[in-house]
Design a protein around this motif. Structure first.
Motif, PDB file in Angstrom:
ATOM      1  N   PRO A 213       0.825  -1.213   0.000  1.00  0.00           N
ATOM      2  CA  PRO A 213       0.000   0.000   0.000  1.00  0.00           C
ATOM      3  C   PRO A 213       0.852   1.252   0.000  1.00  0.00           C
ATOM      4  O   PRO A 213       1.895   1.320   0.657  1.00  0.00           O
ATOM      5  CB  PRO A 213      -0.813  -0.134   1.301  1.00  0.00           C
ATOM      6  N   GLY A 215       0.486   5.791  -1.428  1.00  0.00           N
ATOM      7  CA  GLY A 215      -0.420   6.882  -1.766  1.00  0.00           C
ATOM      8  C   GLY A 215       0.301   7.926  -2.587  1.00  0.00           C
ATOM      9  O   GLY A 215       1.536   8.047  -2.530  1.00  0.00           O
ATOM     10  N   ALA A 221      -5.204   6.086  -2.811  1.00  0.00           N
ATOM     11  CA  ALA A 221      -4.585   4.809  -2.465  1.00  0.00           C
ATOM     12  C   ALA A 221      -4.014   4.140  -3.708  1.00  0.00           C
ATOM     13  O   ALA A 221      -4.666   4.068  -4.753  1.00  0.00           O
ATOM     14  CB  ALA A 221      -5.606   3.893  -1.789  1.00  0.00           C
ATOM     15  N   ALA A 305      -5.308   1.272  -6.099  1.00  0.00           N
ATOM     16  CA  ALA A 305      -5.843   0.232  -5.219  1.00  0.00           C
ATOM     17  C   ALA A 305      -7.183  -0.257  -5.762  1.00  0.00           C
ATOM     18  O   ALA A 305      -7.900   0.487  -6.446  1.00  0.00           O
ATOM     19  CB  ALA A 305      -6.005   0.771  -3.805  1.00  0.00           C
TER      20      ALA A 305
END
Length: 377
Positions: A213, A215, A221, A305
């Motif tokens: 993960p 950003g 995301a 994401a």
């Protein structure tokens, strides 16, 4: 309580000294931390108290005493390192012997076992005759068993310590929980068999992570796959300073991705390379404490994401469509302006305002239809 006395001695006209007069003492408060504070500063309604000049005093502040807090100059805060490891835990070479020493000890142990067997009379007559030894029949007693144990221990100790070092591999040695050194030698050698050996790969390695993960600068995301190039520089810290240095490196990469914004390849120029340089610097600083040397941390795949992928793709397509329409409209307007200007300046047509507007409209429709058809094809 401490008192302050003042003695004044003045001469009378007769020449005799006057008796000393004791002035009222200024009451003070004294504690174990500093000097004195006059009471008249706290109780100003006392007429017997006269001001006593004292140096400025500062005391520690205690609850319920009414004392002033201590004033101290600001102390500069030193930057602390990201991680702290035992400073004495540093790689050092271990003591090893050539392989010939181990082979010699093993052969001595084997020869000792044969000698004890002859002593106890356990060798067959054929072997005794071949060796040219007299027949002995002492039997197995405590002395023979002790000799067996010593010779067998010497043989096991000699042959059991033989080890083969390979290029790109190292051994971290420990004895009874204490670090005894690192072996980076290659070839056959003898290492104390009582020491615990932990094999470490010291070659240059690369690790391709799973989607992690991250950003972007707007907080959208992302899922990022990074390629990390690294190696073990200090084997002692990598093996003993942390439970699992590979897991530690993975956590450092995840922590760096949480702090560094990553942009898609189609974003600003140089954003991906700048993010890679920042990631490399952060991960290298975090991993240096456990003996890892990180050369490069580069994003190799960046995508949205799953929870925001559909919405961001629609938004991206809409932005591209708007950009394309704006570009096409600017091109059509320039083409129409250039056409009307050429026709007018060359004297091919004479147009009033109404005819000019009609011509501009017709040319705009024609050019837009042609551009739309070319785009569709």
């Amino acid at each position: 309580m401490s008192t302050t006395t003042s003695t004044s001695s003045e001469s009378e006209p007769g020449g005799g000294p006057e008796e000393p007069q004791v002035r009222p003492a200024a009451r003070v408060i004294q504690n174990e931390a500093t000097t004195e504070i006059p009471v008249h500063l706290l109780f100003r309604d006392d007429p017997d108290c006269s001001p006593v000049p004292l140096r400025p005093a500062v005391v520690n502040r205690r609850q319920g005493t009414g004392e002033q807090p201590r004033t101290r100059p600001p102390v500069p805060v030193k930057a602390r390192s990201v991680a702290q490891v035992d400073p004495e835990l540093v790689e050092r070479p271990a003591r090893v012997l050539p392989a010939s020493a181990g082979v010699l000890a093993g052969l001595c142990g084997a020869a000792g076992c044969v000698a004890v067997s002859w002593w106890a009379g356990l060798l067959p007559p054929v072997a005794t005759g071949a060796l040219g030894l007299p027949v002995s029949g002492a039997g197995l007693g405590p002395a023979q068993w002790a000799a067996y144990a010593g010779a067998g221990a010497l043989g096991l100790f000699g042959f059991g310590g033989l080890a083969r070092g390979r290029t790109g591999r190292a051994w971290v040695l420990g004895l009874f929980g204490r670090y005894r050194g690192t072996v980076r030698r290659t070839g056959l050698m003898w290492v104390n068999p009582l020491q615990l050996r932990r094999r470490v790969d010291v070659r240059l390695r690369h690790w391709r992570s799973e989607p992690m993960p991250a950003g972007d600068a707007s907080g959208v995301a992302l899922r990022v796959v990074v390629l990390v190039v690294w190696r073990v520089r200090d084997t002692a810290r990598a093996v003993l300073g942390v439970e699992d240095h590979e897991s530690y490196l993975r956590e450092c990469v995840e922590a760096a991705l949480a702090r560094v914004p990553v942009e898609l390849p189609g974003g600003a120029r140089g954003s991906v390379s700048a993010a890679g340089e920042t990631l490399t610097r952060l991960v290298s600083a975090d991993a240096a404490a456990v003996g890892l040397e990180v050369f490069s941390v580069q994003p190799v795949r960046i995508e949205y994401a799953p929870e925001v992928a559909a919405a961001m793709h629609r938004r991206r397509i809409a932005a591209l469509d708007a950009q394309q329409r704006s570009s096409m409209l600017s091109s059509v307007v320039d083409s129409v302006e250039d056409t009307v200007t050429r026709l007018t300046m060359r004297g091919l047509v004479e147009l009033d305002d109404y005819e000019r507007k009609v011509l501009v409209r017709d040319l705009t429709v024609a050019f837009c239809s042609g551009r739309t058809g070319d785009t569709a094809h």
